[in-house]
Design a protein around this motif. Sequence first.
Motif, PDB file in Angstrom:
ATOM      1  N   VAL A   9      50.416   0.174 -36.328  1.00 42.71           N
ATOM      2  CA  VAL A   9      49.501  -0.623 -37.163  1.00 42.71           C
ATOM      3  C   VAL A   9      50.206  -1.779 -37.868  1.00 42.71           C
ATOM      4  O   VAL A   9      49.550  -2.672 -38.397  1.00 42.71           O
ATOM      5  CB  VAL A   9      48.736   0.246 -38.210  1.00 42.71           C
ATOM      6  CG1 VAL A   9      47.798   1.187 -37.524  1.00 42.71           C
ATOM      7  CG2 VAL A   9      49.679   0.975 -39.143  1.00 42.71           C
ATOM      8  N   VAL A  10      51.551  -1.760 -37.898  1.00 43.25           N
ATOM      9  CA  VAL A  10      52.271  -2.882 -38.549  1.00 43.25           C
ATOM     10  C   VAL A  10      53.103  -3.635 -37.504  1.00 43.25           C
ATOM     11  O   VAL A  10      54.156  -4.175 -37.830  1.00 43.25           O
ATOM     12  CB  VAL A  10      53.169  -2.390 -39.714  1.00 43.25           C
ATOM     13  CG1 VAL A  10      52.348  -1.772 -40.821  1.00 43.25           C
ATOM     14  CG2 VAL A  10      54.235  -1.401 -39.216  1.00 43.25           C
ATOM     15  N   ARG A  60      43.888   0.728 -36.488  1.00 45.67           N
ATOM     16  CA  ARG A  60      43.811   1.696 -37.588  1.00 45.67           C
ATOM     17  C   ARG A  60      44.021   3.082 -36.983  1.00 45.67           C
ATOM     18  O   ARG A  60      43.542   3.368 -35.880  1.00 45.67           O
ATOM     19  CB  ARG A  60      42.444   1.623 -38.270  1.00 45.67           C
ATOM     20  CG  ARG A  60      42.375   2.471 -39.511  1.00 45.67           C
ATOM     21  CD  ARG A  60      41.046   2.342 -40.220  1.00 45.67           C
ATOM     22  NE  ARG A  60      40.905   1.135 -41.009  1.00 45.67           N
ATOM     23  CZ  ARG A  60      40.072   0.142 -40.732  1.00 45.67           C
ATOM     24  NH1 ARG A  60      39.300   0.206 -39.658  1.00 45.67           N
ATOM     25  NH2 ARG A  60      39.980  -0.918 -41.503  1.00 45.67           N
ATOM     26  N   VAL A  61      44.755   3.922 -37.701  1.00 37.82           N
ATOM     27  CA  VAL A  61      45.022   5.279 -37.217  1.00 37.82           C
ATOM     28  C   VAL A  61      44.343   6.277 -38.150  1.00 37.82           C
ATOM     29  O   VAL A  61      44.438   6.156 -39.380  1.00 37.82           O
ATOM     30  CB  VAL A  61      46.545   5.560 -37.190  1.00 37.82           C
ATOM     31  CG1 VAL A  61      46.819   7.019 -36.809  1.00 37.82           C
ATOM     32  CG2 VAL A  61      47.239   4.622 -36.214  1.00 37.82           C
ATOM     33  N   PHE A  69      58.441  -1.881 -43.953  1.00 36.54           N
ATOM     34  CA  PHE A  69      57.158  -2.530 -43.661  1.00 36.54           C
ATOM     35  C   PHE A  69      56.141  -2.054 -44.690  1.00 36.54           C
ATOM     36  O   PHE A  69      56.275  -0.971 -45.237  1.00 36.54           O
ATOM     37  CB  PHE A  69      56.661  -2.152 -42.257  1.00 36.54           C
ATOM     38  CG  PHE A  69      57.714  -2.251 -41.206  1.00 36.54           C
ATOM     39  CD1 PHE A  69      58.223  -3.489 -40.847  1.00 36.54           C
ATOM     40  CD2 PHE A  69      58.222  -1.111 -40.600  1.00 36.54           C
ATOM     41  CE1 PHE A  69      59.221  -3.587 -39.899  1.00 36.54           C
ATOM     42  CE2 PHE A  69      59.217  -1.197 -39.655  1.00 36.54           C
ATOM     43  CZ  PHE A  69      59.729  -2.439 -39.299  1.00 36.54           C
ATOM     44  N   GLU A  70      55.133  -2.865 -44.874  1.00 43.29           N
ATOM     45  CA  GLU A  70      54.090  -2.472 -45.821  1.00 43.29           C
ATOM     46  C   GLU A  70      52.878  -1.971 -45.061  1.00 43.29           C
ATOM     47  O   GLU A  70      52.414  -2.624 -44.127  1.00 43.29           O
ATOM     48  CB  GLU A  70      53.695  -3.658 -46.687  1.00 43.29           C
ATOM     49  CG  GLU A  70      54.778  -3.995 -47.700  1.00 43.29           C
ATOM     50  CD  GLU A  70      54.362  -5.107 -48.633  1.00 43.29           C
ATOM     51  OE1 GLU A  70      53.142  -5.373 -48.727  1.00 43.29           O
ATOM     52  OE2 GLU A  70      55.249  -5.709 -49.229  1.00 43.29           O
ATOM     53  N   PHE A  71      52.402  -0.812 -45.455  1.00 44.38           N
ATOM     54  CA  PHE A  71      51.153  -0.314 -44.870  1.00 44.38           C
ATOM     55  C   PHE A  71      50.384   0.439 -45.948  1.00 44.38           C
ATOM     56  O   PHE A  71      50.958   0.885 -46.939  1.00 44.38           O
ATOM     57  CB  PHE A  71      51.421   0.608 -43.665  1.00 44.38           C
ATOM     58  CG  PHE A  71      52.085   1.904 -44.027  1.00 44.38           C
ATOM     59  CD1 PHE A  71      53.464   1.995 -44.123  1.00 44.38           C
ATOM     60  CD2 PHE A  71      51.335   3.053 -44.273  1.00 44.38           C
ATOM     61  CE1 PHE A  71      54.087   3.190 -44.456  1.00 44.38           C
ATOM     62  CE2 PHE A  71      51.951   4.246 -44.595  1.00 44.38           C
ATOM     63  CZ  PHE A  71      53.331   4.314 -44.689  1.00 44.38           C
ATOM     64  N   THR A  72      49.097   0.528 -45.755  1.00 48.20           N
ATOM     65  CA  THR A  72      48.264   1.209 -46.744  1.00 48.20           C
ATOM     66  C   THR A  72      47.686   2.477 -46.136  1.00 48.20           C
ATOM     67  O   THR A  72      47.343   2.511 -44.949  1.00 48.20           O
ATOM     68  CB  THR A  72      47.103   0.305 -47.199  1.00 48.20           C
ATOM     69  OG1 THR A  72      46.488  -0.236 -46.040  1.00 48.20           O
ATOM     70  CG2 THR A  72      47.597  -0.814 -48.093  1.00 48.20           C
ATOM     71  N   GLU A 114      38.485   1.118 -46.336  1.00 47.00           N
ATOM     72  CA  GLU A 114      38.305  -0.066 -45.509  1.00 47.00           C
ATOM     73  C   GLU A 114      39.603  -0.843 -45.363  1.00 47.00           C
ATOM     74  O   GLU A 114      39.852  -1.454 -44.325  1.00 47.00           O
ATOM     75  CB  GLU A 114      37.224  -0.978 -46.078  1.00 47.00           C
ATOM     76  CG  GLU A 114      36.831  -2.026 -45.066  1.00 47.00           C
ATOM     77  CD  GLU A 114      35.660  -2.861 -45.508  1.00 47.00           C
ATOM     78  OE1 GLU A 114      34.615  -2.796 -44.856  1.00 47.00           O
ATOM     79  OE2 GLU A 114      35.788  -3.573 -46.510  1.00 47.00           O
ATOM     80  N   THR A 115      40.422  -0.822 -46.395  1.00 45.70           N
ATOM     81  CA  THR A 115      41.658  -1.606 -46.317  1.00 45.70           C
ATOM     82  C   THR A 115      42.820  -0.783 -45.755  1.00 45.70           C
ATOM     83  O   THR A 115      43.845  -1.353 -45.396  1.00 45.70           O
ATOM     84  CB  THR A 115      42.050  -2.137 -47.706  1.00 45.70           C
ATOM     85  OG1 THR A 115      42.074  -1.050 -48.614  1.00 45.70           O
ATOM     86  CG2 THR A 115      41.070  -3.176 -48.191  1.00 45.70           C
ATOM     87  N   ALA A 116      42.636   0.546 -45.677  1.00 44.23           N
ATOM     88  CA  ALA A 116      43.752   1.386 -45.224  1.00 44.23           C
ATOM     89  C   ALA A 116      43.980   1.244 -43.724  1.00 44.23           C
ATOM     90  O   ALA A 116      43.038   1.129 -42.940  1.00 44.23           O
ATOM     91  CB  ALA A 116      43.466   2.844 -45.560  1.00 44.23           C
ATOM     92  N   LYS A 117      45.236   1.267 -43.332  1.00 42.68           N
ATOM     93  CA  LYS A 117      45.598   1.245 -41.917  1.00 42.68           C
ATOM     94  C   LYS A 117      45.826   2.663 -41.401  1.00 42.68           C
ATOM     95  O   LYS A 117      45.876   2.901 -40.200  1.00 42.68           O
ATOM     96  CB  LYS A 117      46.874   0.417 -41.718  1.00 42.68           C
ATOM     97  CG  LYS A 117      46.627  -1.076 -41.843  1.00 42.68           C
ATOM     98  CD  LYS A 117      45.704  -1.512 -40.715  1.00 42.68           C
ATOM     99  CE  LYS A 117      45.592  -2.991 -40.543  1.00 42.68           C
ATOM    100  NZ  LYS A 117      44.709  -3.317 -39.425  1.00 42.68           N
ATOM    101  N   LEU A 118      46.033   3.586 -42.333  1.00 41.11           N
ATOM    102  CA  LEU A 118      46.266   4.988 -41.963  1.00 41.11           C
ATOM    103  C   LEU A 118      45.341   5.836 -42.843  1.00 41.11           C
ATOM    104  O   LEU A 118      45.403   5.752 -44.074  1.00 41.11           O
ATOM    105  CB  LEU A 118      47.739   5.346 -42.235  1.00 41.11           C
ATOM    106  CG  LEU A 118      48.183   6.769 -41.975  1.00 41.11           C
ATOM    107  CD1 LEU A 118      47.998   7.148 -40.520  1.00 41.11           C
ATOM    108  CD2 LEU A 118      49.658   6.938 -42.363  1.00 41.11           C
TER     109      LEU A 118
END
Length: 768
Positions: A66-67, A139-140, A167-170, A265-269
């Motif tokens: 996702v990143v 998105r996972v 890396f940045e992920f939410t 909605e903004t989360a990638k995980l």
Amino acid sequence: MFNYRDVLGPDGLIARRRANYERRDAQLAMAAEVDAAIRDRRSLAIEAGTGVGKSFAYLVPAILHVVEDQVRDFSEDPDGAYFPFDAEGESDAEKTAPDVPAPSPDAAEEYSEDADEPFRVESEESVNADGVTPVEMRRVVVSTHTISLQEQLFEKDIPFLNAILPFEFTAALAKGRSNYVCRRRFHNAAKAASTGTLFETDLQKELTRIANWLDDCRDGSKSELNPTPAGEVWNEICCERGNCLGRNCKYHDECFYIRARKRLETAKLIVVNHALLFSDLAIRGDGNGGSILPNYDVLVFDEAHTMEQVAAEHMGLELTQSSVDYLLTRLYNDRTNKGLLVDEASQFKIGLDREIFIDAEKTVDDCRLRADAFFSDLNDWLDARPGSNGRVMEKNIIPNRLSAGLVSLREQLRRCADSLDDLNRRAEYVSACGRVDAYLLAINSWLEQSQDGFVYWLERASGRKSVRIEMRSAPIDVAPILRAQLFNVVPTVIAASATLTTRTHGSKKSGSDRGQTPPSDEPRAIAAEPDKETPETREAFEFFRSRVGMTGSRARALGSPFNYREQMTLVLAQGLELEGPNREEENERRLFAALQSYIEETEGGVFALFTNASQMRRATDALGRLLARENYPFFSQSDGAPRQRMVQMFKESSRSVLFGVDSFWQGVDVPGSALRNVIIVKFPFLAPEQPLVQARIERVKEQGGNPFRDYQLPTAILKFKQGVGRLIRTKSDVGQVVVLDERVHRKSYGRDFLRALPDCKLRVDVFN
Ligand code: SF4
């Protein structure tokens, strides 16, 4: 390019961060499989034994997916990119890492949906010209069966990776809406409670407790409240489908559920439980274009051995007498003169509006009489079939006296809603209408048996005062549904578990001599060629993949890194069961005496796993006091304590003894010496008379298979492996698994159970 090996490998970020890091080849192998499946947009069934470290093995490739744009920038210019490690090896991010990764404020501001708006299924192309999902659409979702795994992922593993990765992920934890308090409904309930029209006095105290909690709660979800709030109160104040004012709500900007949706909605995980995942699939499947979760391109289904069971539970109907009673009582309780309609009627002293609510009260009374008659008819239908398993094979087994009443009630509730200008008060009636509609649909569908390929049945449950009837249905075969709604839709589904493989000596594609091999000589890890599946792997995964419809996927099994030869002894009791007629009582007495002797052998530290609640109660009656006298802290599921509480108390003493059924066979984690003896009282075969099991047996027969070989035995073996898996949770754990089921010696399939276990020491105890 930077990849999973740079995180999980011997010189990777985790090795540099953790002083006690141990190289885990199986973890790297699993990460490679997951990484390849995501890149190739295909599904993967992967069995990873206990100790492989499977959560990192799927989380790391999933996060890197996702990143990927950040990974590419970093790989091209590692010096120019942010890198979190200082000279001492502690990351800047870790020093300041929040407990829960939060979405960026800007992204949250852009969010514009309301709580009752489903996420829309995105219409843009989900792949670019190269057949790759664009990074911004990636998105996972990680789905778990147990709360303990969800907590481990969200409170430990993900924050750790968020802290060490450059890396940045939410990430976000998705919970169903009814888990969140609705501030508007809370204020309504508090107001109604103060006039005495809603609750009994003791429940009003519960509202006061919740009011205090609301002042400084974190995310407004029920799990923060200890003790868990009374159901009657929580149902009155939680978020409900169809009962949200969205932007018209004065609490909108501070709404816990809206905030949770923004995070999603903004989360990638996203971490979810299986129940929510299947609810999402059901909403996606209704064709209206909505969903509970935002779109995702990778799904990791952990604890995947439960997939068939959970899918069946969530794809069928469930209508209980208690739920109908609850709705009616919530509207109007004629005994206490409390409820929503009473509260509303009290707002008007005289006039037409008041009459509308009084009329609705009368309709509720009529519905209550009809509901009593309806469920009494179903109860009589069961009574007329003594010994029946409750399965219903014909349509319209009783006259439907309830639906006409519910239709009138729906009309009355609509009139109530229409008479109210105040959106806040009207919402409760709109929501109640929606619930009545759902009941009408369920009753008609169940009586008409409208879904092909489903099995329908009745159950009796013990209520507070009397037996309550439950109407249920479930798909006999979940595979075509999962194939259509999941595997053919989501590009990558990873099904992971410590127990997915089965090999039975009679299975269709197995060699004829398989059952003759002693357990300790079997190869334990099923190796696969890097790019192609071996026949052995195909055979081992055939049962799981065919049951859930994952037939086009790749499969891989990785053995546990634990040394079971050193850590585990398998003890087989022999001669406990005397043959001949009328020996049941004596045999059970011998079984319980053996159980006692094995408890004494290890001086406690015992899980005794039963398959039958009645037998567990008899064992509890026979041994409970005796064990307590010998200072064994004793816990039996027969006593009705919650599972988590039992496990917590079990861990507090090294002499604890716990008797459990179904839920203790899986998902319970007791690492260390507190648990050193797992006793399998009987092999965990599903009860063949249970309606869904019965229907599945018939289905296998219809398809020309052998139900025992093709369904009952592999299902039991998977559960047996789960039960045995409770024992060794870390590389320093040692202990024994005792099998008291005589069929291990007497039946040829006994060897199939043994062959499913890792290579360990074996002892046979002969009883005379
Ligand atoms: S927006 Fe208002 S009505 Fe909707 S869930 Fe939030 S608090 Fe309740």
